[in-house]
Design an enzyme around this catalytic site. Structure first.
Site, PDB file in Angstrom:
ATOM      1  N   ASN A  83       0.867  -1.184   0.000  1.00 44.17           N
ATOM      2  CA  ASN A  83       0.000   0.000   0.000  1.00 44.17           C
ATOM      3  C   ASN A  83       0.902   1.232   0.000  1.00 44.17           C
ATOM      4  OD1 ASN A  83      -1.853   2.023   0.435  1.00 44.17           O
ATOM      5  ND2 ASN A  83      -2.300   1.453   2.567  1.00 44.17           N
ATOM      6  N   TRP A  84       1.008   1.863  -1.161  1.00 42.70           N
ATOM      7  CA  TRP A  84       1.931   3.008  -1.293  1.00 42.70           C
ATOM      8  C   TRP A  84       1.336   4.297  -0.732  1.00 42.70           C
ATOM      9  CZ3 TRP A  84       4.208   2.416  -6.974  1.00 42.70           C
ATOM     10  CH2 TRP A  84       4.982   1.234  -7.020  1.00 42.70           C
ATOM     11  N   LYS A  85       0.077   4.269  -0.380  1.00 45.69           N
ATOM     12  CA  LYS A  85      -0.604   5.468   0.154  1.00 45.69           C
ATOM     13  C   LYS A  85      -0.416   6.656  -0.814  1.00 45.69           C
ATOM     14  CE  LYS A  85       0.018   3.558   4.723  1.00 45.69           C
ATOM     15  NZ  LYS A  85      -0.023   3.777   6.142  1.00 45.69           N
TER      16      LYS A  85
ATOM     17  N   HIS B  33      -9.625   1.545   4.921  1.00 47.73           N
ATOM     18  CA  HIS B  33      -8.339   1.729   5.623  1.00 47.73           C
ATOM     19  C   HIS B  33      -8.542   2.699   6.792  1.00 47.73           C
ATOM     20  CE1 HIS B  33      -4.208   2.777   6.499  1.00 47.73           C
ATOM     21  NE2 HIS B  33      -3.861   1.680   5.855  1.00 47.73           N
TER      22      HIS B  33
ATOM     23  N   GLU C 184      -6.859   5.060   7.861  1.00 46.26           N
ATOM     24  CA  GLU C 184      -6.578   6.477   7.567  1.00 46.26           C
ATOM     25  C   GLU C 184      -7.777   7.137   6.894  1.00 46.26           C
ATOM     26  OE1 GLU C 184      -2.888   5.743   5.548  1.00 46.26           O
ATOM     27  OE2 GLU C 184      -1.932   5.273   7.449  1.00 46.26           O
TER      28      GLU C 184
ATOM     29  N   GLU D 156      -5.527  -4.874  10.780  1.00 52.38           N
ATOM     30  CA  GLU D 156      -4.542  -3.801  10.899  1.00 52.38           C
ATOM     31  C   GLU D 156      -4.784  -3.029  12.184  1.00 52.38           C
ATOM     32  OE1 GLU D 156      -2.543  -2.672   7.081  1.00 52.38           O
ATOM     33  OE2 GLU D 156      -4.318  -1.429   7.155  1.00 52.38           O
TER      34      GLU D 156
ATOM     35  N   GLY E 193       2.413   2.206  10.927  1.00 47.74           N
ATOM     36  CA  GLY E 193       3.387   3.282  10.762  1.00 47.74           C
ATOM     37  C   GLY E 193       4.105   3.674  12.051  1.00 47.74           C
TER      38      GLY E 193
ATOM     39  N   SER F  36       3.335  -2.125  10.420  1.00 44.73           N
ATOM     40  CA  SER F  36       4.784  -2.137  10.635  1.00 44.73           C
ATOM     41  C   SER F  36       5.452  -3.452  10.238  1.00 44.73           C
ATOM     42  CB  SER F  36       5.108  -1.781  12.091  1.00 44.73           C
ATOM     43  OG  SER F  36       4.689  -0.469  12.380  1.00 44.73           O
TER      44      SER F  36
ATOM     45  N   GLY G 248       2.800  -1.182   4.391  1.00 46.20           N
ATOM     46  CA  GLY G 248       2.712   0.237   4.073  1.00 46.20           C
ATOM     47  C   GLY G 248       4.106   0.803   3.835  1.00 46.20           C
ATOM     48  N   GLY G 249       4.667   1.408   4.869  1.00 50.15           N
ATOM     49  CA  GLY G 249       5.967   2.095   4.776  1.00 50.15           C
ATOM     50  C   GLY G 249       7.039   1.279   4.067  1.00 50.15           C
TER      51      GLY G 249
HETATM   52  C1  PEP Z   1      -0.956   0.376   6.331  1.00 48.08           C
HETATM   53  O1  PEP Z   1      -1.134   1.589   6.474  1.00 48.08           O
HETATM   54  O2  PEP Z   1      -1.817  -0.323   5.748  1.00 48.08           O
HETATM   55  C2  PEP Z   1       0.255  -0.215   6.883  1.00 48.08           C
HETATM   56  C3  PEP Z   1       0.271  -1.485   7.088  1.00 48.08           C
HETATM   57  O3  PEP Z   1       1.267   0.670   7.143  1.00 48.08           O
HETATM   58  P1  PEP Z   1       2.715   0.343   7.798  1.00 48.08           P
HETATM   59  O4  PEP Z   1       3.199  -0.948   7.189  1.00 48.08           O
HETATM   60  O5  PEP Z   1       3.542   1.505   7.449  1.00 48.08           O
HETATM   61  O6  PEP Z   1       2.469   0.192   9.269  1.00 48.08           O
END
Ligand code: PEP
Length: 258
Positions: free
Chosen positions: A8-10, A94, A96, A172, A178, A218, A239-240
């Site tokens: 997920n590149w956001k 999601h 966010e 999640e 994050g 994470s 994500g990140g």
């Molecule tokens: C996400 O936002 O879906 C996610 C898993 O982010 P991160 O891996 O950065 O925690």
């Protein structure tokens, strides 16, 4: 069941050149593999560009969509448009979007149904706000079970049992996204069992077994085996770490071993 590795590149990267570079690094490192499906979810604006560059071994998802298929809905992107662009998945709900765009479970439910109607697969994100604890019998105490149970019931309202095989549920925990505070494999496994129990209550056991449940929060190349092997998840949502091409390829390589 093949494992799903979802990136997920956001709202990143901020230019097409950077996006293509990230994509090329990932594409070079991924080979067609029947045990692992890699799904890249870039911002809408780059989807068609990347789909045109793909040589195989990768599938695409969007990070959201609207609940109508077409019409006077300024600024929205429909599931039908995504399907016709070459997408196979859509992330829905999601945390966010729930937080910054005030997406409600009712809106998420409409989106899930619209995505299924267009023969796309929703990746439904659920998770609790703060870190939960479990009692000595392994029963989740309050927040995880309350929030996740309620989200699943509302988000899947009126979704038929026959469509559950097309749904990915991403557990999640918000406190793990994050933050570098990843969830223990034990807790991820308990959450996954709780999600299957909830689906069994809403449908039946054979139906519940068909849903794919992945972990997100994470995830990186150092902890991915805790979820794929340790917690027996059906995959991970990254994500990140998916913005670092070589790190994402490492996550894929480690996941392919199990
Ligand atoms: C996400 O936002 O879906 C996610 C898993 O982010 P991160 O891996 O950065 O925690």
């Amino acid at each position: 069941m093949s494992k799903l590795i979802i990136g997920n590149w956001k709202c990143n990267p901020t230019s097409l050149n950077e996006t293509k570079h990230l994509f090329e690094v990932i594409q070079r490192g991924i080979v067609k593999n029947k045990n692992v499906e890699v799904i890249i979810c870039p911002p809408f604006i780059y989807l068609a560009h990347l789909i045109a560059l793909v040589k195989g071994g990768l599938t695409f998802g969007a990070q959201d969509c609207f609940w109508e298929q077409k019409g006077a809905f300024t600024g929205e992107i429909s599931p039908l448009e995504l399907k016709n662009t070459g997408c196979q998945y859509v992330i829905i709900g999601h945390s966010e979007r729930r937080k910054y765009l005030q997406e409600t479970d009712e809106m998420i439910n409409k989106k899930i149904k619209a995505v299924l109607k267009s023969r796309l697969k929703p990746i439904l994100c659920v998770g609790e706000e703060t870190r939960d604890t479990f009692n000595s019998e392994g029963k989740p105490l309050n927040e995880m079970s309350l929030m996740v149970g309620e989200q699943i019931e509302k988000d899947l309202a009126n979704v038929s049992a026959a469509r559950i095989r097309d749904i990915v549920i991403a557990y999640e925990p918000i406190w793990a996204i994050g933050t570098g505070n990843s969830c223990s494999s034990d807790d991820a496994m308990k959450a996954s069992l709780f999600i299957r129990k909830t689906l069994t209550k809403l449908y039946d056991r054979p139906t519940a077994e068909k849903a794919k449940i992945v972990y997100g929060g994470s995830v990186n190349s150092k902890n991915v085996n805790e979820y794929i092997k340790g917690a027996n998840m059906d995959g991970v949502l990254v994500g990140g770490a998916s913005l670092n091409g070589s790190e994402f390829v490492k996550i894929y390589e480690i996941s392919s071993r199990f």
